[in-house]
Motif scaffolding. Sequence first.
Motif, PDB file in Angstrom:
ATOM      1  N   ILE A 242       0.863  -1.179   0.000  1.00  0.00           N
ATOM      2  CA  ILE A 242       0.000   0.000   0.000  1.00  0.00           C
ATOM      3  C   ILE A 242       0.902   1.232   0.000  1.00  0.00           C
ATOM      4  N   LEU A 243       0.774   2.034  -1.019  1.00  0.00           N
ATOM      5  CA  LEU A 243       1.650   3.202  -1.165  1.00  0.00           C
ATOM      6  C   LEU A 243       0.826   4.470  -1.348  1.00  0.00           C
ATOM      7  N   GLU A 244       1.451   5.576  -1.034  1.00  0.00           N
ATOM      8  CA  GLU A 244       0.773   6.856  -1.230  1.00  0.00           C
ATOM      9  C   GLU A 244       1.585   7.632  -2.268  1.00  0.00           C
ATOM     10  N   ASP A 245       0.942   8.091  -3.316  1.00  0.00           N
ATOM     11  CA  ASP A 245       1.723   8.761  -4.358  1.00  0.00           C
ATOM     12  C   ASP A 245       1.881  10.253  -4.068  1.00  0.00           C
ATOM     13  N   GLY A 246       2.543  10.939  -4.991  1.00  0.00           N
ATOM     14  CA  GLY A 246       2.859  12.353  -4.793  1.00  0.00           C
ATOM     15  C   GLY A 246       1.632  13.203  -4.557  1.00  0.00           C
ATOM     16  N   LYS A 247       0.503  12.780  -5.138  1.00  0.00           N
ATOM     17  CA  LYS A 247      -0.713  13.586  -4.994  1.00  0.00           C
ATOM     18  C   LYS A 247      -1.500  13.194  -3.746  1.00  0.00           C
ATOM     19  N   GLY A 248      -0.919  12.309  -2.968  1.00  0.00           N
ATOM     20  CA  GLY A 248      -1.599  11.875  -1.743  1.00  0.00           C
ATOM     21  C   GLY A 248      -2.629  10.793  -2.023  1.00  0.00           C
ATOM     22  N   GLU A 249      -2.586  10.247  -3.244  1.00  0.00           N
ATOM     23  CA  GLU A 249      -3.534   9.197  -3.571  1.00  0.00           C
ATOM     24  C   GLU A 249      -2.981   7.851  -3.100  1.00  0.00           C
ATOM     25  N   VAL A 250      -3.818   7.050  -2.473  1.00  0.00           N
ATOM     26  CA  VAL A 250      -3.329   5.760  -1.971  1.00  0.00           C
ATOM     27  C   VAL A 250      -3.496   4.712  -3.068  1.00  0.00           C
ATOM     28  N   VAL A 251      -2.427   3.974  -3.292  1.00  0.00           N
ATOM     29  CA  VAL A 251      -2.410   3.000  -4.375  1.00  0.00           C
ATOM     30  C   VAL A 251      -2.084   1.620  -3.805  1.00  0.00           C
ATOM     31  N   VAL A 252      -2.870   0.638  -4.186  1.00  0.00           N
ATOM     32  CA  VAL A 252      -2.524  -0.724  -3.787  1.00  0.00           C
ATOM     33  C   VAL A 252      -1.707  -1.291  -4.940  1.00  0.00           C
ATOM     34  N   SER A 336      -6.318 -10.397  16.484  1.00  0.00           N
ATOM     35  CA  SER A 336      -7.365  -9.633  17.160  1.00  0.00           C
ATOM     36  C   SER A 336      -6.918  -8.216  17.427  1.00  0.00           C
ATOM     37  N   SER A 337      -5.634  -8.059  17.799  1.00  0.00           N
ATOM     38  CA  SER A 337      -5.132  -6.723  18.077  1.00  0.00           C
ATOM     39  C   SER A 337      -5.222  -5.859  16.816  1.00  0.00           C
ATOM     40  N   GLU A 338      -4.812  -6.450  15.695  1.00  0.00           N
ATOM     41  CA  GLU A 338      -4.845  -5.727  14.419  1.00  0.00           C
ATOM     42  C   GLU A 338      -6.300  -5.385  14.049  1.00  0.00           C
ATOM     43  N   ILE A 339      -7.192  -6.341  14.281  1.00  0.00           N
ATOM     44  CA  ILE A 339      -8.606  -6.122  13.954  1.00  0.00           C
ATOM     45  C   ILE A 339      -9.156  -4.978  14.810  1.00  0.00           C
ATOM     46  N   ASN A 340      -8.870  -5.028  16.114  1.00  0.00           N
ATOM     47  CA  ASN A 340      -9.372  -3.984  17.013  1.00  0.00           C
ATOM     48  C   ASN A 340      -8.869  -2.609  16.599  1.00  0.00           C
ATOM     49  N   LYS A 341      -7.587  -2.570  16.252  1.00  0.00           N
ATOM     50  CA  LYS A 341      -6.990  -1.286  15.883  1.00  0.00           C
ATOM     51  C   LYS A 341      -7.695  -0.719  14.651  1.00  0.00           C
ATOM     52  N   SER A 342      -7.934  -1.584  13.667  1.00  0.00           N
ATOM     53  CA  SER A 342      -8.532  -1.068  12.439  1.00  0.00           C
ATOM     54  C   SER A 342      -9.996  -0.676  12.658  1.00  0.00           C
ATOM     55  N   LEU A 343     -10.698  -1.401  13.533  1.00  0.00           N
ATOM     56  CA  LEU A 343     -12.111  -1.062  13.767  1.00  0.00           C
ATOM     57  C   LEU A 343     -12.222   0.272  14.510  1.00  0.00           C
ATOM     58  N   LEU A 344     -11.273   0.478  15.391  1.00  0.00           N
ATOM     59  CA  LEU A 344     -11.240   1.749  16.122  1.00  0.00           C
ATOM     60  C   LEU A 344     -10.986   2.901  15.147  1.00  0.00           C
ATOM     61  N   LEU A 371      -6.491  -0.671   6.935  1.00  0.00           N
ATOM     62  CA  LEU A 371      -7.857  -0.705   6.417  1.00  0.00           C
ATOM     63  C   LEU A 371      -8.322   0.693   6.012  1.00  0.00           C
ATOM     64  N   THR A 372      -8.112   1.654   6.919  1.00  0.00           N
ATOM     65  CA  THR A 372      -8.580   3.009   6.621  1.00  0.00           C
ATOM     66  C   THR A 372      -7.686   3.691   5.574  1.00  0.00           C
ATOM     67  N   LEU A 373      -6.428   3.242   5.534  1.00  0.00           N
ATOM     68  CA  LEU A 373      -5.518   3.819   4.536  1.00  0.00           C
ATOM     69  C   LEU A 373      -5.971   3.436   3.125  1.00  0.00           C
TER      70      LEU A 373
END
Length: 630
Positions: A242-252, A336-344, A371-373
């Motif tokens: 998962i990367l973010e380009d120069g324009k701030g667009e997130v690219v998978v 579970s920790s990763e899941i909790n973090k992303s749900l939060l 997830l949110t990224l």
Amino acid sequence: MNRRLSVNNDQNRPQGIDKTRQAVEQLEAEREARRRAMQNRKKAREVAAQKNLEKGNPGDVDFIGHVESWRLTSPSPSPHSLSSALKICICVRKRPISSKEIKKKDHDSITVTNPLVTVHSAKLKVDGITKYIENNSFKFDHSFSEFEDTHELYKYTTWPLVEFILEGKGGRATAFAYGQTGSGKTYTMSGIQKMVATDIFTKLGEEEGRCKGSDTVVTVSFFELYGGRCQDLLNERCRLKILEDGKGEVVVQGLEEYQASNPSDFLTLVDAGNRNRTTHATEANDTSSRSHAICQILLRSSETGRLKGKLSLVDLAGSERGSDTKSHNRQRRTESSEINKSLLALKECIRALDSNGTAGKAHVPYRASKLTLVLKDCFTSALAKTTMIATVSPSSSSCDHTLNTLRYADRVKEKKVGEISSAARRELEIEDKARKERSRLEKREIRQQFNQDVEDDDLPPPPKPKGRKSSQSKVPYSPPRPQSGSLSRASSKSPPRKERIESKSSAPSSSSDVDLLHSSLQSSGSLALSDVALLHKTVDRIFEEEETLLNLHMSTIQESAELLTLEGKLLQEVQGKEDYSIDDYAKKLEDIIERKLGLIERLSERLKGFRGMLKEEEILSQKVGSMPSY
Ligand SMILES: Nc1ncnc2c1ncn2[C@@H]1O[C@H](COP(=O)(O)OP(=O)(O)OP(=O)(O)O)[C@@H](O)[C@H]1O
């Protein structure tokens, strides 16, 4: 005097005896009445239990009775109404009670009367015998009972999103299925996927009829986030970045898009993706999904490749409370920790989306989880719509989970329609205070998380935009290349099968760091929310370090094999020659041994650090274990 007294006693005795006899008779009659009433109640309970049994409901007859009496006085459900104008739609779906739950003598403890959902928690009074139910009601945009099918739910929750992306203005629509494991997220999402397939192509077909040829192409991509990894479900679970380009667009990076020309193509792709998901058996579900699955449907202009609309259908991983993860092994715990973090993080991002436009632009903490990224544009686009479907199990043993799910869904919306406790207003006020406090702490945690993520972000510096880069939104659409059948890839760029991931995380912590952490946790004695943030961070580092360690192990094996070959050759040389230089041999052997030792040392250092992190995770999860994490 004595005589007179005795005469008086003689006169009074018959009267006293009568009174006592009457009192005794009265007591006996009352006791008899009580006994009869008790027998009647017992009979009535037996009849009720028998009736419940005939209805396939062997649960506790008293609690069931309380719930049924409550339902007699509950309001009737309101009809659903289409709410296309809603930017955020929060709804709840209750699934039917399962045969497994019935076998366990669970009873149905949820009442859905649209738009309300009421949870009837079974309780015992302080005497330990008297049973009662505590009722907590919540109000949502829609609530769907076990008698309403997926079609009904789709019509009011997802169809408005489909209409929205079909407008062709570049709208980003997202539907989330959220809930406890086994509550019906995947069941609901797969039903929705089928309906989306039919409706999109029907609508585009109509457009085609009207405009003499539609210029819209439908493509599908499907990937999952499992632990720290992002994997393409339509391309042999290939690892993605998962990367973010120069324009701030997130690219998978490397994510494949496949073209679907009709509902059948679409469903073939979606079924393949669903089959490839990571699942494990849990208490609640034999095939529990432990990943967030993101199915993206993109509408592109066939001529320019411009994104005309995007619908993301997100089947979130089963949510579990911290306490449930106590008995799990490390892998389940880190999951579970990763899941909790992303749900939060997800909750905060949707809340920010909701408050945008009403109270100015709110900060969207989308970088707080992967997830949110990856869903950044769904939270930051001016043209965004979101639906959250919270799924709940009806069983009485799941009441606490259900309350957690409903509270989460309730808090997702900034302008809540709200929880209405049937208990005293005081309780409401206390709950409200607690909610505000929780929200304050959560925001603080998100801020901490965000700051840390920014500090040691693993994303490389944004690349300079130069032509085609990935299969995601900014790529001009390239004409489909025929594959097997009628399906074709929209992107010709194939990612490397196995990507070596260079970890830029700090060097793994030594065991002294762990000891320090251990003693500081012991001495602090109190549970701080920063421990949760620290745990999440540690789990992230474990995921990264695991990858690095595996790669290092692999290269160590390869290099060792090369050294072994070299060693063999050296021996052959020596044995085959009569006239050999023993000095030369000794030097070469020494060199080989040194390189071998170097390899082992490097691997063992890395392993030591990794074990330190695991220990750190164990200490922190013990500390955090009993605390609900979101
Ligand atoms: N509305 C419904 N009607 C009938 N059966 C349902 C409904 N919802 C769920 N089920 C059944 O309940 C079981 C669990 O559902 P599902 O696998 O969708 O749960 P889940 O929330 O996705 O769980 P997990 O998070 O563990 O993956 C399945 O057997 C499914 O068929």
